[in-house]
Design a protein around this motif. Structure first.
Motif, PDB file in Angstrom:
ATOM      1  N   MET A 275       0.833  -1.192   0.000  1.00 19.24           N
ATOM      2  CA  MET A 275       0.000   0.000   0.000  1.00 19.24           C
ATOM      3  C   MET A 275       0.876   1.253   0.000  1.00 19.24           C
ATOM      4  N   SER A 276       0.459   2.220  -0.772  1.00 16.83           N
ATOM      5  CA  SER A 276       1.248   3.450  -0.825  1.00 16.83           C
ATOM      6  C   SER A 276       0.543   4.551  -0.030  1.00 16.83           C
ATOM      7  N   GLU A 277       1.298   5.216   0.830  1.00 20.88           N
ATOM      8  CA  GLU A 277       0.758   6.318   1.628  1.00 20.88           C
ATOM      9  C   GLU A 277       0.716   7.587   0.776  1.00 20.88           C
ATOM     10  N   HIS A 278      -0.142   8.537   1.189  1.00 21.39           N
ATOM     11  CA  HIS A 278      -0.084   9.860   0.559  1.00 21.39           C
ATOM     12  C   HIS A 278       1.236  10.535   0.924  1.00 21.39           C
ATOM     13  N   VAL A 279       1.500  10.508   2.235  1.00 20.66           N
ATOM     14  CA  VAL A 279       2.717  11.191   2.704  1.00 20.66           C
ATOM     15  C   VAL A 279       3.296  10.464   3.906  1.00 20.66           C
TER      16      VAL A 279
ATOM     17  N   ALA B 183      -5.498  17.955   7.048  1.00 23.03           N
ATOM     18  CA  ALA B 183      -5.813  18.071   5.623  1.00 23.03           C
ATOM     19  C   ALA B 183      -6.255  16.721   5.042  1.00 23.03           C
ATOM     20  N   ASN B 184      -6.558  15.772   5.942  1.00 16.60           N
ATOM     21  CA  ASN B 184      -7.031  14.441   5.532  1.00 16.60           C
ATOM     22  C   ASN B 184      -6.023  13.667   4.703  1.00 16.60           C
ATOM     23  N   LEU B 185      -4.736  13.906   4.942  1.00 14.98           N
ATOM     24  CA  LEU B 185      -3.720  13.163   4.191  1.00 14.98           C
ATOM     25  C   LEU B 185      -3.311  11.878   4.906  1.00 14.98           C
ATOM     26  N   ASN B 186      -3.874  11.655   6.095  1.00 15.47           N
ATOM     27  CA  ASN B 186      -3.639  10.420   6.829  1.00 15.47           C
ATOM     28  C   ASN B 186      -2.138  10.095   6.921  1.00 15.47           C
ATOM     29  N   PRO B 187      -1.329  11.037   7.431  1.00 11.23           N
ATOM     30  CA  PRO B 187       0.127  10.845   7.375  1.00 11.23           C
ATOM     31  C   PRO B 187       0.621   9.689   8.242  1.00 11.23           C
ATOM     32  N   LEU B 188       1.668   9.056   7.751  1.00  7.02           N
ATOM     33  CA  LEU B 188       2.380   8.054   8.536  1.00  7.02           C
ATOM     34  C   LEU B 188       3.683   8.709   8.986  1.00  7.02           C
ATOM     35  N   VAL B 189       3.929   8.656  10.291  1.00 13.73           N
ATOM     36  CA  VAL B 189       5.116   9.328  10.828  1.00 13.73           C
ATOM     37  C   VAL B 189       6.098   8.275  11.335  1.00 13.73           C
ATOM     38  N   ILE B 190       7.306   8.318  10.807  1.00 15.18           N
ATOM     39  CA  ILE B 190       8.350   7.410  11.286  1.00 15.18           C
ATOM     40  C   ILE B 190       9.143   8.167  12.346  1.00 15.18           C
ATOM     41  N   GLU B 191       9.068   7.657  13.561  1.00 13.31           N
ATOM     42  CA  GLU B 191       9.484   8.458  14.717  1.00 13.31           C
ATOM     43  C   GLU B 191      10.982   8.628  14.883  1.00 13.31           C
TER      44      GLU B 191
ATOM     45  N   LEU C  70      14.508   7.075  -3.846  1.00 14.44           N
ATOM     46  CA  LEU C  70      13.774   8.202  -4.407  1.00 14.44           C
ATOM     47  C   LEU C  70      13.864   8.215  -5.928  1.00 14.44           C
ATOM     48  N   SER C  71      14.311   7.103  -6.507  1.00  9.54           N
ATOM     49  CA  SER C  71      14.543   7.081  -7.953  1.00  9.54           C
ATOM     50  C   SER C  71      13.226   7.041  -8.730  1.00  9.54           C
ATOM     51  N   GLN C  72      12.162   6.583  -8.096  1.00  9.02           N
ATOM     52  CA  GLN C  72      10.849   6.574  -8.758  1.00  9.02           C
ATOM     53  C   GLN C  72       9.745   6.682  -7.711  1.00  9.02           C
ATOM     54  N   ARG C  73       8.533   7.066  -8.141  1.00  8.71           N
ATOM     55  CA  ARG C  73       7.389   7.125  -7.232  1.00  8.71           C
ATOM     56  C   ARG C  73       6.530   5.896  -7.443  1.00  8.71           C
ATOM     57  N   PRO C  74       5.901   5.336  -6.400  1.00  5.47           N
ATOM     58  CA  PRO C  74       6.031   5.825  -5.028  1.00  5.47           C
ATOM     59  C   PRO C  74       7.449   5.669  -4.476  1.00  5.47           C
ATOM     60  N   PHE C  75       7.825   6.623  -3.618  1.00 15.81           N
ATOM     61  CA  PHE C  75       9.125   6.540  -2.954  1.00 15.81           C
ATOM     62  C   PHE C  75       9.086   5.388  -1.954  1.00 15.81           C
ATOM     63  N   ARG C  76      10.256   4.838  -1.693  1.00 16.06           N
ATOM     64  CA  ARG C  76      10.312   3.760  -0.704  1.00 16.06           C
ATOM     65  C   ARG C  76      11.215   4.166   0.465  1.00 16.06           C
ATOM     66  N   VAL C  77      10.762   3.790   1.665  1.00 11.93           N
ATOM     67  CA  VAL C  77      11.520   4.079   2.884  1.00 11.93           C
ATOM     68  C   VAL C  77      11.794   2.748   3.575  1.00 11.93           C
ATOM     69  N   PHE C  78      13.054   2.503   3.864  1.00 12.38           N
ATOM     70  CA  PHE C  78      13.455   1.239   4.474  1.00 12.38           C
ATOM     71  C   PHE C  78      13.823   1.482   5.940  1.00 12.38           C
ATOM     72  N   ILE C  79      13.171   0.707   6.802  1.00 15.81           N
ATOM     73  CA  ILE C  79      13.389   0.854   8.250  1.00 15.81           C
ATOM     74  C   ILE C  79      14.425  -0.171   8.700  1.00 15.81           C
ATOM     75  N   ALA C  80      15.132   0.184   9.774  1.00 17.06           N
ATOM     76  CA  ALA C  80      16.223  -0.673  10.246  1.00 17.06           C
ATOM     77  C   ALA C  80      15.770  -2.105  10.532  1.00 17.06           C
TER      78      ALA C  80
ATOM     79  N   GLY D 201      13.785  -3.886   8.858  1.00 15.42           N
ATOM     80  CA  GLY D 201      13.457  -4.610   7.627  1.00 15.42           C
ATOM     81  C   GLY D 201      12.121  -4.205   7.013  1.00 15.42           C
ATOM     82  N   THR D 202      11.317  -3.439   7.776  1.00 11.87           N
ATOM     83  CA  THR D 202      10.026  -2.985   7.244  1.00 11.87           C
ATOM     84  C   THR D 202      10.272  -1.991   6.104  1.00 11.87           C
ATOM     85  N   GLN D 203       9.332  -1.987   5.155  1.00 14.29           N
ATOM     86  CA  GLN D 203       9.444  -1.077   4.018  1.00 14.29           C
ATOM     87  C   GLN D 203       8.121  -0.324   3.859  1.00 14.29           C
ATOM     88  N   TYR D 204       8.178   0.958   3.646  1.00 16.34           N
ATOM     89  CA  TYR D 204       6.969   1.760   3.412  1.00 16.34           C
ATOM     90  C   TYR D 204       7.084   2.458   2.066  1.00 16.34           C
TER      91      TYR D 204
END
Ligand code: NAP
Length: 314
Positions: free
Chosen positions: A1-5, A24-32, A86-96, A98-101
């Protein structure tokens, strides 16, 4: 699933971005991050954040901001962003762990960490006489003796600023020449309240009952060890922006601060925005970070709308 932000990093900037993005109803996911709340978690009383006439503890302010963001639906996940693609959208974020968002847009608010001396006693006395922010804590040292460690522009600026409060400020620098620009050096040298201990290495912060009592130093030439009495120690040896995890994918300054387009929080990558100290080597205040967090969320909202990715534009 891809987040808005996805918002990476929590401090005044990240939390404020989360409040605005959630409203703004963007339902943000915050990586702490590994240190949720950022630098303010290391301070005691914050007296210069508007709205708190009797001051507020740094951790309490951060907790309140987080709750405010949660109230509007921001989701928080504990974890440290280790890398991004960040080479393409959706962007991917890798957590220490092993989780990926994935997300259509990113707000980077990972802050900057004040460099510390990493000598015995320092960590125990942070917030109890050891500080990395003269603007934040100078007032607590009215009529007291203070030491500032460092030889750069920040140390000169902080020492000069601290003479407004302190009875005496001693600059301790590890070499016999300063790194600071001439104008900043001259300002400090012409200040009668500033004393100098050059070419000396800090060895240990001494304290008792949660109070700093002295700084043990070694004079580099003679190897003589001396204890300088002081009630406060300001470590002013530079900041390190937390941008390593971006691995060069976003434009930075020579020392690693993210570069934003003038008047906005946009980085050079469309869809990636930056706010707070990670993009600010100049002001570095909670209130300025919060302000840019607001701007980043508004920029994201407009950008997503322009990309026609927002399902329910506000
Ligand atoms: P900086 O220029 O990197 O200076 C850091 C200072 O801390 C140096 O003197 C360094 O010693 C010393 N230091 C570093 N690690 C140390 C350690 N472990 N133990 C003891 N001393 C240590 O950092 P800054 O002063 O924060 O300035 C950062 C940038 O912001 C600079 O470009 C500066 O010009 C700019 N700035 C400008 C202004 C202004 O113009 N108003 C104000 C503040 C900052 P060495 O010299 O031996 O390396």
């Amino acid at each position: 699933m891809s987040e808005h932000v996805i918002i990476i990093g929590t401090g005044p900037a990240g939390y404020t971005a989360a409040i605005y993005a959630a409203r703004a109803n963007l339902n943000p996911l915050v990586i702490e991050g590994d240190e949720p709340g950022g630098q303010l978690m290391l301070t005691t009383e914050v007296e210069n954040f508007p709205g708190f006439p009797d001051a507020i503890l740094g951790p309490d302010l951060m907790e309140a901001m987080k709750k405010q963001a949660q109230r509007f639906g921001a989701r928080f996940v504990y974890g440290q962003a280790e890398s991004v693609d960040l080479s393409q959208r959706p962007f991917r974020v890798f957590i220490a762990d092993g989780t990926q968002y994935q997300a259509d847009s990113l707000i980077i608010s990972t802050g900057a960490s004040a460099k510390l001396l990493e000598i015995p006693g320092e960590a125990d006395l942070i917030g109890h006489g050891v500080s990395t922010c003269a603007t934040c804590d100078g007032f607590f040292f009215t009529n007291k003796r203070i030491i500032v460690v460092g030889g750069g522009d920040s140390a000169m600026e902080e020492a000069t600023f601290l003479t407004r409060y302190a009875s005496e400020v001693t600059i301790v620098h590890r070499r016999d020449t300063l790194r600071a620009s001439k104008v900043m050096q001259d300002r400090a040298r012409n200040n009668p309240k500033i004393k100098w201990v050059m070419d000396a290495t800090p060895l240990e912060v001494l304290g008792s009952n949660h109070r700093v009592t002295g700084l043990k130093i070694r004079h580099n030439q003679s190897a003589q060890v001396e204890v300088l009495s002081t009630e406060g120690l300001f470590v002013s040896i530079g900041h390190r922006p937390n941008t390593d995890f971006l691995k060069g994918q976003v434009q930075t300054t020579a020392i690693g601060y993210l570069v934003t387009n003038p008047e906005t929080t946009e980085t050079n990558i469309p869809g990636v925005f930056a706010c707070g100290d990670v993009a600010d080597s100049r002001y570095r205040q909670a209130i300025t970070a919060a302000g840019t967090g607001c701007r980043a969320a508004m920029d994201v909202e407009r950008w997503l709308e322009s990309q026609k990715h927002v399902e329910n534009p506000v």
